[in-house]
Design a protein around this motif. Structure first.
Motif, PDB file in Angstrom:
ATOM      1  N   LEU A 105       0.835  -1.144  -0.127  1.00 43.01           N
ATOM      2  CA  LEU A 105      -0.301   0.014  -0.010  1.00 43.01           C
ATOM      3  C   LEU A 105       0.955   1.197  -0.032  1.00 43.01           C
ATOM      4  O   LEU A 105       0.652   2.045  -0.677  1.00 43.01           O
ATOM      5  CB  LEU A 105      -0.851  -0.138   1.340  1.00 43.01           C
ATOM      6  CG  LEU A 105      -1.968   1.059   1.378  1.00 43.01           C
ATOM      7  CD1 LEU A 105      -3.275   0.674   2.250  1.00 43.01           C
ATOM      8  CD2 LEU A 105      -1.189   2.227   2.388  1.00 43.01           C
ATOM      9  N   TYR A 151      -4.013  -0.993  -4.719  1.00 41.60           N
ATOM     10  CA  TYR A 151      -4.082   0.050  -3.671  1.00 41.60           C
ATOM     11  C   TYR A 151      -3.717   1.407  -4.476  1.00 41.60           C
ATOM     12  O   TYR A 151      -4.654   2.390  -4.083  1.00 41.60           O
ATOM     13  CB  TYR A 151      -2.880   0.032  -2.935  1.00 41.60           C
ATOM     14  CG  TYR A 151      -2.951  -1.123  -2.113  1.00 41.60           C
ATOM     15  CD1 TYR A 151      -3.782  -1.399  -0.838  1.00 41.60           C
ATOM     16  CD2 TYR A 151      -2.111  -2.218  -2.137  1.00 41.60           C
ATOM     17  CE1 TYR A 151      -4.052  -2.598  -0.356  1.00 41.60           C
ATOM     18  CE2 TYR A 151      -2.183  -3.360  -1.748  1.00 41.60           C
ATOM     19  CZ  TYR A 151      -2.944  -3.573  -0.565  1.00 41.60           C
ATOM     20  OH  TYR A 151      -3.163  -4.746   0.049  1.00 41.60           O
ATOM     21  N   LEU A 188      -7.981   4.517   0.748  1.00 44.62           N
ATOM     22  CA  LEU A 188      -6.847   4.231   1.087  1.00 44.62           C
ATOM     23  C   LEU A 188      -6.366   4.401   2.465  1.00 44.62           C
ATOM     24  O   LEU A 188      -5.930   3.598   3.094  1.00 44.62           O
ATOM     25  CB  LEU A 188      -5.813   4.732   0.222  1.00 44.62           C
ATOM     26  CG  LEU A 188      -4.238   4.624   0.169  1.00 44.62           C
ATOM     27  CD1 LEU A 188      -4.263   3.358  -0.323  1.00 44.62           C
ATOM     28  CD2 LEU A 188      -3.794   5.640  -0.502  1.00 44.62           C
TER      29      LEU A 188
END
Length: 369
Positions: free
Chosen positions: A81, A88, A96
């Motif tokens: 991430l 992502y 997020l």
């Protein structure tokens, strides 16, 4: 990992009026990531301003589910991430941030460490937060200010942008008289022209206002910088400081930027921006949307990085479904528990006309703070 998602309606204890909208409720999408007997939690709240309706949040999480559940462990997912790898990179900033929060919570629990230690702070974090007073009549604002000062709040943020700026000034004066020892922040949410801002700000400064957020409409960062250069009080960009590129563009040109995890993309983006601002003279404000303690908690773990804190979104709710970060006495704190440190709160009695379990799976557009 296993991803579970549910949507909860968050109702404010009182309507919050700002220059562009009135907020009475919003949806919170709670996500839980389970892995080997432990669970991490995160929250994404709906926002018209951020173009993040409930159905978009849920669609984004549904699209992420296969990759997330197929991942080897939460530590690798968190690294992916932060590296911005697929999938992502395609997530809206608010989603997020929520996924990152759930991963941080889970990674912290696996390590037996609170999130602030994962972020490089050995001791717990405690800091004074502002409490927001909306666009209300001056007498009502004064009552709120006195009550908040008695509760322990030392920083009050006053919304402005009424059709008659004289009412804004009267509201600020009333708050100052009711809570003379409180530090005052002003937030017109972009309601003034540059000319109005420069004409009005000296009068607000005379009443004790120490900084102003986004006095002019977003989209003209050069104009905001010009106002900051001539303003008698520090100017903090909010709507003009959405993410990393915005913050870099404004570094050294305004006195502060208000970072909300839901608009910039989460804790890792805040830390990236902090590094970019270092030495520029532009300082950090940490803000929030109306959200539960779960949604506010990641920012509390960053609180000691900021000059100004406005992390009161959970305090605006009629019932906060999570607990653990404090704030009712004017100070937010990181709990001494692994992960984010928040816990489910006892169920509240339903409000009139409200089901006992306010859960929905459909979209409901609401105004954004």
């Amino acid at each position: 990992m296993r991803l579970d998602v549910r949507t909860v309606r968050l109702r404010l204890a009182e309507p919050l009026r700002i220059s562009r909208s009135v907020t009475t409720e919003r949806d919170a999408v709670h996500l839980s990531l389970g892995h080997r007997g432990l669970t991490g939690h995160g929250e994404a709240v709906s926002s018209v301003w951020l173009d993040l309706p409930t159905d978009r949040i849920r669609r984004s999480l549904d699209a992420l589910r296969p990759a997330l559940e197929a991942g080897p462990d939460p530590e690798q997912a968190l690294a992916d991430l932060r590296d911005g790898t697929a999938p992502y990179a395609a997530l809206p900033a608010g989603v997020l941030a929520a996924v990152e929060a759930a991963l941080l919570d889970l990674v912290g629990k696996r390590a037996g460490e609170p999130v602030h230690r994962l972020l490089g702070r050995a001791g717990p974090v405690a800091a004074a937060t502002a409490r927001t007073i909306g666009i209300d009549p001056p007498a009502r604002a004064a009552v709120q200010a006195a009550r908040l000062a008695d509760a322990g709040f030392t920083v009050l943020k006053i919304k402005a942008g009424a059709a008659d700026p004289g009412l804004d000034l009267a509201r600020v004066q009333a708050v100052h008289e009711a809570a003379p020892d409180a530090r005052l922040l002003l937030d017109p949410n972009g309601a003034w022209t540059p000319e109005q801002a420069l004409r009005l700000l000296p009068a607000f400064a005379a009443t004790g206002v120490e900084a102003v957020e986004q006095p002019i409409p977003p989209g003209r960062p050069d104009a905001l910088a010009a106002v900051a250069e001539r303003s008698p009080v520090p100017v903090i960009a909010d709507e003009d400081a959405v993410g990393y590129e915005d913050a870099c563009r404004l570094a050294g040109r305004v006195h502060g930027v208000n970072l909300k995890l839901a608009k910039c993309g989460g804790v890792h983006q805040v830390l990236r921006i902090v590094e970019a601002l270092r030495g520029s003279g532009t300082e950090l404000m940490l803000g929030c949307l109306a959200a539960s303690s779960l949604g506010i908690a990641p920012a509390v773990h960053l609180a000691d990085r900021a000059r100004w804190l406005d992390l009161d979104g959970h305090l605006l709710l009629a019932h906060d479904p999570w607990q653990g970060i404090g704030g009712a006495d004017g100070t937010v704190r990181t709990p001494d528990r692994a992960g984010l440190g928040v816990l489910p709160a006892p169920a509240a009695a339903p409000l009139p006309g409200q089901d006992a379990a306010p859960v929905t799976t459909g979209p409901r557009p609401v105004a954004g703070r």
